[in-house]
Each structure stands twice: as C-alpha cells, then as structure tokens.
Design an enzyme around this catalytic site. Structure first.
Site, PDB file in Angstrom:
ATOM      1  N   LYS A  39      13.978 104.906  43.104  1.00 27.77           N
ATOM      2  CA  LYS A  39      14.022 105.926  42.041  1.00 27.77           C
ATOM      3  C   LYS A  39      12.914 106.954  42.270  1.00 27.77           C
ATOM      4  O   LYS A  39      12.010 106.705  43.090  1.00 27.77           O
ATOM      5  CB  LYS A  39      13.850 105.232  40.694  1.00 27.77           C
ATOM      6  N   ARG A  86      11.812  97.380  26.405  1.00 24.41           N
ATOM      7  CA  ARG A  86      12.466  98.628  26.826  1.00 24.41           C
ATOM      8  C   ARG A  86      13.967  98.383  26.712  1.00 24.41           C
ATOM      9  O   ARG A  86      14.441  98.118  25.630  1.00 24.41           O
ATOM     10  CB  ARG A  86      11.998  98.967  28.256  1.00 24.41           C
ATOM     11  N   HIS A 103      13.059  92.412  33.115  1.00 24.95           N
ATOM     12  CA  HIS A 103      11.963  93.155  33.736  1.00 24.95           C
ATOM     13  C   HIS A 103      10.651  92.656  33.138  1.00 24.95           C
ATOM     14  O   HIS A 103      10.558  92.433  31.934  1.00 24.95           O
ATOM     15  CB  HIS A 103      12.151  94.655  33.485  1.00 24.95           C
ATOM     16  N   ARG A 138      13.036  92.712  43.199  1.00 21.50           N
ATOM     17  CA  ARG A 138      13.172  94.181  43.136  1.00 21.50           C
ATOM     18  C   ARG A 138      11.842  94.861  43.448  1.00 21.50           C
ATOM     19  O   ARG A 138      11.191  95.405  42.569  1.00 21.50           O
ATOM     20  CB  ARG A 138      13.640  94.601  41.733  1.00 21.50           C
ATOM     21  N   TYR A 148     -11.597 129.264  39.137  1.00 21.91           N
ATOM     22  CA  TYR A 148     -11.445 129.572  37.717  1.00 21.91           C
ATOM     23  C   TYR A 148     -12.553 128.944  36.873  1.00 21.91           C
ATOM     24  O   TYR A 148     -13.001 127.828  37.156  1.00 21.91           O
ATOM     25  CB  TYR A 148     -10.114 129.021  37.195  1.00 21.91           C
ATOM     26  N   CYS A 150      -6.672 124.912  41.778  1.00 21.67           N
ATOM     27  CA  CYS A 150      -5.730 125.927  41.284  1.00 21.67           C
ATOM     28  C   CYS A 150      -4.297 125.432  41.466  1.00 21.67           C
ATOM     29  O   CYS A 150      -4.079 124.333  41.970  1.00 21.67           O
ATOM     30  CB  CYS A 150      -5.916 127.237  42.036  1.00 21.67           C
ATOM     31  N   MET A 151      -3.325 126.254  41.075  1.00 24.93           N
ATOM     32  CA  MET A 151      -1.932 125.836  41.204  1.00 24.93           C
ATOM     33  C   MET A 151      -1.554 125.578  42.676  1.00 24.93           C
ATOM     34  O   MET A 151      -0.882 124.591  42.983  1.00 24.93           O
ATOM     35  CB  MET A 151      -1.008 126.907  40.614  1.00 24.93           C
ATOM     36  N   ASP A 152      -2.019 126.454  43.557  1.00 26.06           N
ATOM     37  CA  ASP A 152      -1.571 126.387  44.950  1.00 26.06           C
ATOM     38  C   ASP A 152      -2.699 126.238  45.967  1.00 26.06           C
ATOM     39  O   ASP A 152      -2.434 126.178  47.164  1.00 26.06           O
ATOM     40  CB  ASP A 152      -0.796 127.669  45.302  1.00 26.06           C
TER      41      ASP A 152
HETATM   42  C1  LIG Z   1      10.709 100.439  38.905  1.00 24.87           C
HETATM   43  C2  LIG Z   1      11.272  99.120  38.672  1.00 24.87           C
HETATM   44  C3  LIG Z   1      11.044  98.072  39.588  1.00 24.87           C
HETATM   45  C4  LIG Z   1      10.035  98.162  40.715  1.00 24.87           C
HETATM   46  O1  LIG Z   1       8.747  98.103  40.134  1.00 24.87           O
HETATM   47  P1  LIG Z   1       7.422  98.054  41.030  1.00 24.87           P
HETATM   48  O2  LIG Z   1       6.341  97.794  40.059  1.00 24.87           O
HETATM   49  O3  LIG Z   1       7.301  99.408  41.648  1.00 24.87           O
HETATM   50  O4  LIG Z   1       7.610  96.988  42.020  1.00 24.87           O
HETATM   51  C5  LIG Z   1      11.727  96.884  39.390  1.00 24.87           C
HETATM   52  N1  LIG Z   1      12.570  96.732  38.339  1.00 24.87           N
HETATM   53  C6  LIG Z   1      12.800  97.716  37.430  1.00 24.87           C
HETATM   54  C7  LIG Z   1      13.717  97.469  36.298  1.00 24.87           C
HETATM   55  C8  LIG Z   1      12.139  98.931  37.546  1.00 24.87           C
HETATM   56  O5  LIG Z   1      12.325  99.872  36.641  1.00 24.87           O
END
Ligand SMILES: *Cc1c(COP(=O)(O)O)cnc(C)c1O
Length: 376
Positions: free
Chosen positions: A35, A133, A162, A221, A264, A311-313
C-alpha cells in the site's frame, strides 16, 4: 533527471524477505503490504520483485492501488485492507481484488453485485480483536462466516485480524497482543465448530513476525520489515537492510560572511565566515520542514548540518570553512549505508515513525531501481 532521487535497492528487499522467511515455518504464506505505493518504494516494482522472491499475496489500501498492479500485469491475489465505497464494488470485482468483510450490510451489497456479474468471489472475514479499526467482534464472527457460506456470490477464503502493538517489547503490550491472538483463536474455533472451513488464517504484521510466533498461522503480512525497518529488530539483533536511499546533489556552493542569514524567517545566522551548499530538495520532496534544525546529511561519508528553514524545493547545508565538498557532490538524507542516517533516525528526530518518512517521499522524486539479482 533531477538531482533529488530515491534509489530503491531490490537486492536489499529480497534479503529482508528472506529474513522474514527464516522466522516463519516453511509453508507459511507471505502477504506483502505494498500500500501507499509500496511504502514509497514503487508498488509495481516492489510487487514484481516480492512475487519472484516467493511472496504469494499482496495487500493494498484502495481499489485504485490494486488496479495499478493489475494494469502492470500482476495476477497474484491482492487483498484490499480498507473498505471500498459501494460504487467501487464492480471495479473491485472486475479487477479481482479480494475485499475484507465484517458486517452484514456490506456482505449483502457485495453478494448482490457479484451475482449480477455472474461471479463467485473470495472474501476474507476481518475480526477486530483490539485494534479498534475495521473488523467484527470475535463473538459475531461465527454468524458472519455462516452468512458468507450461504451466499451465492461469495466464498470465505480467509480469516484475519490486525495487531495494535505487536512490535512492542513492553510487558503490557506483549500481554495485549497475546490477548488479541486468544480472541482470534476463539473466533477461529467457533467457526470451525460450525463445520465451516475458515480458509487462510492471518494476523501478523512485521512486529508479530519477530515477536509472536503464535500469531503466524497460515500467512504473515509483512510491511515495513521488507523495506528494511522495524522498531524491534535492533533489540533482537536482526539486521535488516533499508531499501531506499534518498539523496540529492550540491548544485551550488556560496560563501557567507559572518552575520549573514540563511533561508526564510532568518532562523540561522553565520557565526563565522563559511561556505553554504544549496541542495535542490525540500519539503515537497518529503524532506519534512520540521527536520531543520537538527537534520544532518552525509556528503562523501561525512555529516553536515542543514541550516535555516527547509524550503518547498530547496535546503541549505553548512559546509564550514575548511571542507573538501565540491559542487555536484552527492548528498544522502537517509539510506542503507553505514555512514549516513536511516529513515528511522529522521523519524526519531521529529517524533514519528520510519513509515511516515518513507511514504512521505513525494511522487515527483524519481525512483531508480538497483537490482543486481545476486540473491535471486
Ligand atoms: C499495513 C498493514 C500491515 C503491514 O504492517 P507493518 O507494520 O508495516 O508490517 C499488515 N496488516 C494490515 C492490516 C495493515 O494495514
């Protein structure tokens, strides 16, 4: 190409994936979180490399992230970790992105669209065991699993939760995680007790991979760990390799007289005659403005402080009076090398986490991939 670049080392990515594999039983599937454009590393390239390294699932946060992978030709299963809107459901099904479900209303909506498209699609039932969540209560899991198995358009492919603090070494957090795992097992057993196959069981984010083997189940995961970071790795003596090097170059060197100010708001004044280097990278590239004062960058293996506002850039680096820095020299903000900072160092400096520093490297920064294939 711009001087400001992110070099993505896919050899290091593979090494980190191999470390994860060493921590799980053989046969345990890997679902890599790609992601947020692969935590800023480029989701497509990371996904392709991860799949070649034996990863079987990918996880994204939105349908559009999943579509990007499909359009790049990736056919592996893709889990979407956040809930789509109702009108995104057809697109989700067209692109074979696997949703998480946890309430009756959404199961009904999904089922209806799947049937209308003559499809039977996999879903994973998400249980909230303490993250607070998305997810149903462990007590409701059985009812929902039953409901899914009775639909015409859906089938239960997996069950997941999770963990909220799995990377913590504090007793209190370890107990909290153990309790989350216990609640997950309760739901699994209830579903099995109904004669329903819950499918692939998965719980572990990066932290749990190292600290909670009883959370590994059928699939883990990993996210941050494949990109080379983990808040608990150092304590455990695990040597991950940061995958991203964020760098730029000195585009000009200017002499300043004592008393002259930089950038700045004139927050920095030369205490002595000195040279200042100009770097074409700023907060719009991901170099968070709050990092100055305090940020140090590596030039030819030596550290120099960024002075004045970022700065921005652009930003400015104090080279001092006697230095050997030349125009066009490379400047490293963070990366895998020993003599530069890591994204975690930068994060610690402004009280955030490596994730935010990595995801914050803006799209306008070109990603350059290093892949010698030595560890393929
Ligand atoms: C982002 C995420 C992960 C991975 O988490 P890390 O802490 O980066 O290993 C696993 N499961 C879910 C549901 C997540 O949102």
């Amino acid at each position: 190409m711009r001087a400001t670049q992110a070099h993505i080392n896919l050899d290091n990515l593979r090494d980190n994936i191999n470390i994860v594999k060493q921590y799980v039983k053989s046969g345990t599937k890997l679902c890599c979180a790609v992601k947020a454009d692969g935590y800023g590393h480029g989701a497509v390239r990371v996904s392709v490399a991860a799949l070649k390294a034996g990863v079987s699932f990918l996880a994204v946060a939105s349908i559009s992230e999943g579509i990007e992978l499909r359009e790049a030709g990736i056919v592996a299963p893709i889990l979407s970790l956040s809930l789509p809107l109702k009108d995104e459901i057809p697109s989700l099904i067209v692109h074979s992105i696997t949703p998480l479900v946890f309430d009756e209303e959404f199961i009904d909506q999904l089922n209806e669209v799947a049937i209308s498209m003559h499809r039977k699609i996999p879903v994973h039932l998400k249980i909230d065991t303490g993250m607070g969540r998305v997810g149903c209560s462990p007590e409701d899991a059985k009812k929902l699993a039953k409901k899914i198995t009775k639909t015409e358009g859906l089938y239960l492919e997996g069950l997941c939760t999770h963990l909220a603090c799995a990377d913590s070494l504090k007793d209190d957090d370890i107990n909290y995680t153990k309790n989350q795992i216990k609640k997950f097992n309760f739901a699994v057993n209830e579903i099995k007790g109904e004669g329903i196959n819950p499918g692939i069981l998965h719980c572990s984010n990066s932290g749990a991979i190292f600290l909670h083997p009883d959370a590994h189940f059928d699939m883990v995961r990993p996210g941050i760990v494949i990109y080379g970071y983990s808040s608990c790795a150092k304590e455990l003596g695990i040597k991950l390799k940061p995958v991203m090097e964020f760098s730029s170059q000195i585009v000009a060197i200017k002499h300043f007289n004592k008393g002259e100010t930089v950038s700045y708001d004139r927050t920095w004044t030369a205490e002595d005659d000195c040279d200042i280097g100009v770097i074409p990278a700023g907060y719009a590239d991901g170099l968070v403005r709050r990092l100055s004062p305090g940020l140090e960058v590596a030039i030819n293996g030596k550290m120099f402080p960024i002075v004045g506002r970022i700065c921005m850039d652009q930003c400015m680096v104090l080279l001092g009076k006697n230095h050997e820095v030349k125009r066009w020299d490379k400047v490293v903000f963070f990366g895998p090398d020993e003599n530069c900072k890591t994204a975690e160092d930068l994060a610690n400096q402004i009280d955030t986490i490596s994730y935010e520093i990595l995801c914050g490297v803006n799209k306008r920064v070109p990603r350059i991939y290093i892949d010698t294939g030595k560890n393929k």
